[in-house]
Design a protein around this motif. Structure first.
Motif, mmCIF file in Angstrom:
data_model
loop_
_atom_site.group_PDB
_atom_site.id
_atom_site.type_symbol
_atom_site.label_atom_id
_atom_site.label_comp_id
_atom_site.label_asym_id
_atom_site.label_seq_id
_atom_site.Cartn_x
_atom_site.Cartn_y
_atom_site.Cartn_z
ATOM 1 N N GLY A 8 0.863 -1.180 0.000
ATOM 2 C CA GLY A 8 0.000 0.000 0.000
ATOM 3 C C GLY A 8 0.895 1.224 0.000
ATOM 4 O O GLY A 8 1.491 1.575 1.036
ATOM 5 N N GLY A 10 0.232 4.525 -0.831
ATOM 6 C CA GLY A 10 -0.494 5.783 -0.944
ATOM 7 C C GLY A 10 0.007 6.772 0.101
ATOM 8 O O GLY A 10 1.201 6.822 0.412
ATOM 9 N N ILE A 12 -0.414 7.201 3.599
ATOM 10 C CA ILE A 12 0.259 6.818 4.856
ATOM 11 C C ILE A 12 1.432 5.876 4.572
ATOM 12 O O ILE A 12 2.435 5.890 5.309
ATOM 13 N N GLY A 13 1.345 5.084 3.502
ATOM 14 C CA GLY A 13 2.493 4.261 3.104
ATOM 15 C C GLY A 13 3.696 5.159 2.818
ATOM 16 O O GLY A 13 4.826 4.846 3.208
ATOM 17 N N TYR A 37 4.746 -2.994 -2.644
ATOM 18 C CA TYR A 37 3.677 -3.549 -3.487
ATOM 19 C C TYR A 37 2.435 -2.678 -3.351
ATOM 20 O O TYR A 37 2.067 -2.273 -2.235
ATOM 21 N N ARG A 39 -1.543 -2.225 -5.633
ATOM 22 C CA ARG A 39 -2.301 -2.650 -6.812
ATOM 23 C C ARG A 39 -2.096 -1.682 -7.975
ATOM 24 O O ARG A 39 -2.329 -2.038 -9.117
ATOM 25 N N CYS A 73 -0.334 -0.922 4.653
ATOM 26 C CA CYS A 73 -0.792 0.472 4.547
ATOM 27 C C CYS A 73 -1.823 0.644 3.439
ATOM 28 O O CYS A 73 -1.985 1.738 2.898
ATOM 29 N N TRP A 75 -5.773 0.720 1.873
ATOM 30 C CA TRP A 75 -6.975 1.297 2.477
ATOM 31 C C TRP A 75 -7.631 0.237 3.353
ATOM 32 O O TRP A 75 -7.305 -0.957 3.273
ATOM 33 N N THR A 76 -8.573 0.656 4.180
ATOM 34 C CA THR A 76 -9.024 -0.179 5.298
ATOM 35 C C THR A 76 -9.522 -1.566 4.863
ATOM 36 O O THR A 76 -9.139 -2.578 5.462
ATOM 37 N N GLY A 78 -8.601 -3.246 2.519
ATOM 38 C CA GLY A 78 -7.495 -4.008 1.930
ATOM 39 C C GLY A 78 -6.501 -4.547 2.952
ATOM 40 O O GLY A 78 -5.471 -5.112 2.573
ATOM 41 N N GLY A 121 -1.133 0.772 13.933
ATOM 42 C CA GLY A 121 -0.764 2.177 13.734
ATOM 43 C C GLY A 121 -1.602 3.189 14.500
ATOM 44 O O GLY A 121 -1.882 4.268 13.975
ATOM 45 N N SER A 164 -8.131 11.027 -1.340
ATOM 46 C CA SER A 164 -8.506 9.653 -1.684
ATOM 47 C C SER A 164 -10.002 9.610 -1.981
ATOM 48 O O SER A 164 -10.742 10.468 -1.531
ATOM 49 N N ARG A 167 -12.532 7.022 1.018
ATOM 50 C CA ARG A 167 -13.116 7.478 2.284
ATOM 51 C C ARG A 167 -14.580 7.898 2.125
ATOM 52 O O ARG A 167 -15.256 8.165 3.117
ATOM 53 N N GLU A 180 -12.785 5.977 10.843
ATOM 54 C CA GLU A 180 -11.601 6.289 10.045
ATOM 55 C C GLU A 180 -10.627 7.189 10.803
ATOM 56 O O GLU A 180 -9.434 7.020 10.719
ATOM 57 N N HIS A 184 -8.659 6.819 16.768
ATOM 58 C CA HIS A 184 -7.506 7.288 17.556
ATOM 59 C C HIS A 184 -7.986 7.905 18.886
ATOM 60 O O HIS A 184 -7.433 7.633 19.949
ATOM 61 N N TYR A 300 5.745 9.355 13.459
ATOM 62 C CA TYR A 300 5.630 8.038 12.823
ATOM 63 C C TYR A 300 6.917 7.234 12.970
ATOM 64 O O TYR A 300 6.882 6.000 12.992
HETATM 65 N N1 NAD Z 1 -2.166 6.093 11.560
HETATM 66 C C1 NAD Z 1 -2.467 7.205 10.902
HETATM 67 O O1 NAD Z 1 -2.203 8.295 11.388
HETATM 68 C C2 NAD Z 1 -3.125 7.113 9.546
HETATM 69 C C3 NAD Z 1 -3.198 8.255 8.752
HETATM 70 C C4 NAD Z 1 -3.797 8.142 7.475
HETATM 71 C C5 NAD Z 1 -4.320 6.928 7.053
HETATM 72 N N2 NAD Z 1 -4.269 5.840 7.886
HETATM 73 C C6 NAD Z 1 -4.845 4.552 7.461
HETATM 74 O O2 NAD Z 1 -4.004 3.992 6.462
HETATM 75 C C7 NAD Z 1 -4.766 3.314 5.482
HETATM 76 C C8 NAD Z 1 -4.459 3.896 4.097
HETATM 77 O O3 NAD Z 1 -4.832 5.256 4.052
HETATM 78 P P1 NAD Z 1 -4.196 6.240 2.952
HETATM 79 O O4 NAD Z 1 -4.576 7.614 3.346
HETATM 80 O O5 NAD Z 1 -2.756 5.929 2.800
HETATM 81 O O6 NAD Z 1 -4.994 5.810 1.631
HETATM 82 P P2 NAD Z 1 -4.482 5.965 0.116
HETATM 83 O O7 NAD Z 1 -5.676 5.832 -0.723
HETATM 84 O O8 NAD Z 1 -3.648 7.189 -0.024
HETATM 85 O O9 NAD Z 1 -3.519 4.713 -0.089
HETATM 86 C C9 NAD Z 1 -3.980 3.383 -0.069
HETATM 87 C C10 NAD Z 1 -3.168 2.588 -1.088
HETATM 88 O O10 NAD Z 1 -3.456 1.197 -0.915
HETATM 89 C C11 NAD Z 1 -3.483 0.610 -2.219
HETATM 90 N N3 NAD Z 1 -4.243 -0.636 -2.103
HETATM 91 C C12 NAD Z 1 -5.533 -0.797 -1.758
HETATM 92 N N4 NAD Z 1 -5.843 -2.099 -1.675
HETATM 93 C C13 NAD Z 1 -4.712 -2.781 -1.963
HETATM 94 C C14 NAD Z 1 -4.400 -4.154 -2.010
HETATM 95 N N5 NAD Z 1 -5.305 -5.101 -1.730
HETATM 96 N N6 NAD Z 1 -3.138 -4.503 -2.333
HETATM 97 C C15 NAD Z 1 -2.203 -3.549 -2.609
HETATM 98 N N7 NAD Z 1 -2.439 -2.242 -2.573
HETATM 99 C C16 NAD Z 1 -3.691 -1.841 -2.236
HETATM 100 C C17 NAD Z 1 -4.112 1.672 -3.110
HETATM 101 O O11 NAD Z 1 -3.810 1.472 -4.476
HETATM 102 C C18 NAD Z 1 -3.481 2.946 -2.547
HETATM 103 O O12 NAD Z 1 -2.278 3.282 -3.213
HETATM 104 C C19 NAD Z 1 -6.225 3.449 5.899
HETATM 105 O O13 NAD Z 1 -6.624 2.307 6.621
HETATM 106 C C20 NAD Z 1 -6.211 4.674 6.797
HETATM 107 O O14 NAD Z 1 -7.224 4.659 7.763
HETATM 108 C C21 NAD Z 1 -3.673 5.905 9.101
#
Ligand code: NAD
Length: 351
Positions: A8, A10, A12-13, A37, A39, A73, A75-76, A78, A121, A164, A167, A180, A184, A300
């Motif tokens: 993942g 995106g 947070i990744g 990795y 998608r 990382c 989306w939820t 996933g 996280g 995104s 959401r 979402e 926290h 982080y």
């Molecule tokens: N801890 C924190 O402070 C914090 C902050 C933001 C987001 N998050 C959490 O992190 C997660 C991701 O959020 P985001 O903002 O990065 O979303 P995002 O949309 O920016 O990124 C998600 C990524 O996951 C990829 N993806 C989805 N399903 C997949 C799969 N099965 N295999 C491979 N890749 C896959 C998507 O292509 C996308 O690039 C969510 O669960 C969100 O709640 C946590």
């Protein structure tokens, strides 16, 4: 040397990728990012390009084949697939919050996490400001807690830095601001006050995304008439950053903060007021990102370092913090809030 995979790539990744890069380049952890990795192959390739020797894997299995530990990382909705695949290999897992879009899936995912060293996280657990506040309350020196209120506001995160689309989609996110974002806050309230007897909630979706509440008011009830409230909104003021304010009223003190990392925690007692502020960890001196990014990245980097240090020290016996049972307890409170709102604001016991 721990080889890390990021699944993942995106928002947070990328934050984790940056934080890990700073920890690794500074010689602060015995690890390297070896594979990515997503998608969306372009995102995985872009992220891999920032880590020397890393490969952008074309499948989840290929990514897991190349690493010793994985950061989930996606989306939820996933999270489950990579968590179950990594757990089946006995691989340590850092999994983003929320665990899953619904409680039953969160329970299944938590069971998989519990098979291996893992960490969730819920990064506020590593924030000195809440550690100080929780310790002050737990010390008993301020008397019993009488009431608490948490206020959290963020702009609707389908835009700006959170640009995104998932959401808006209840099947992927599980809900809106409560699951979402405010999971926290609910975790912090549980940390400071413990488990409530019941939960009463009212929610609304003013922006009109079905199943995605953008306003929520929740009452957590405790014995002796004690209550904690959470007000959580997703507004439309793009210039207003994500902010939190927590106030805890004890018999002999008011403790409050409007920061979610270093503080200060303001403590007002009959003897006067003090402000307790934490310092950044010494090791951020080795970061090369400049002053403006050091603090947000440290939020982080600190949990990542905690997990990697535990893995280096204890291998398969390592314990991350917070763990899946703590995350699941927060999910149970979120679920109770949704059930209460659906039942017209009826008090609901957590499952
Ligand atoms: N801890 C924190 O402070 C914090 C902050 C933001 C987001 N998050 C959490 O992190 C997660 C991701 O959020 P985001 O903002 O990065 O979303 P995002 O949309 O920016 O990124 C998600 C990524 O996951 C990829 N993806 C989805 N399903 C997949 C799969 N099965 N295999 C491979 N890749 C896959 C998507 O292509 C996308 O690039 C969510 O669960 C969100 O709640 C946590």
């Amino acid at each position: 040397m721990i080889r890390i995979g990021i699944v993942g790539c995106g928002f947070i990744g990328t934050v984790h990728s940056f934080a890990l890069h700073q920890l690794i380049a500074g010689g602060l952890v015995d690890a390297r990012v070896a594979a990515t990795y997503d998608r969306d192959a372009a995102k995985a390739a872009f992220m891999a390009g920032h880590h020397e020797g890393a490969v952008a894997a074309s499948t989840l299995d290929a990514c897991l084949d190349a690493v010793d530990a994985v950061w989930v990382c996606t989306w939820t909705a996933g999270h489950l697939e990579p968590v179950e695949a990594a757990a089946a290999r006995g691989m340590p897992i850092f999994c983003e919050k929320p665990l899953a879009p619904d409680l039953a899936t969160a329970e299944r995912l938590a069971a998989a996490l519990c098979l291996v060293p893992h960490q969730v996280g819920l990064v506020l657990r590593h924030a000195p400001v809440f550690r100080t506040l929780a310790a002050e309350v737990a010390s008993g020196r301020h008397g019993r807690v009488m009431a608490a209120q948490m206020r959290d506001d963020q702009y609707l995160p389908n835009q700006g830095i959170y640009g995104s689309t998932w959401r808006d989609d209840v099947s992927v996110a599980g809900g809106g601001t409560l699951i979402e974002h405010s999971i926290h806050d609910i975790d912090v309230l549980r940390w400071v006050l413990g488990d409530p007897i019941d939960v009463t909630a009212r929610t609304g979706s003013l922006a009109g995304h079905p199943g995605i509440e953008d306003t929520a008011t929740v009452l957590f009830s405790y014995p002796d008439g004690v209550g904690a409230t959470l007000t959580s909104v997703w507004h439309q003021i793009l210039s207003r950053p994500s902010t939190r304010r927590l106030e805890v009223f004890c018999e002999d003190a008011l403790l409050w903060t409007d920061d979610d990392y270093l503080g200060p925690v303001h403590i007002e007692t009959g003897d006067g007021a003090e402000a307790v502020e934490a310092e950044l960890p010494d090791w951020v001196d080795r970061f090369t990102v400049g002053e403006a990014l050091t603090k947000p990245l440290a939020q982080y980097a600190e949990p990542a370092k905690h997990f990697l240090d535990a893995l280096s020290a204890s291998g398969p016996a390592a314990r991350g913090f917070p763990d899946a049972p703590a995350a699941l307890a927060a999910h149970r409170l979120v679920d109770a809030a949704y059930r209460s709102a659906a039942a017209g604001c009826r008090p609901v016991s957590p499952a």
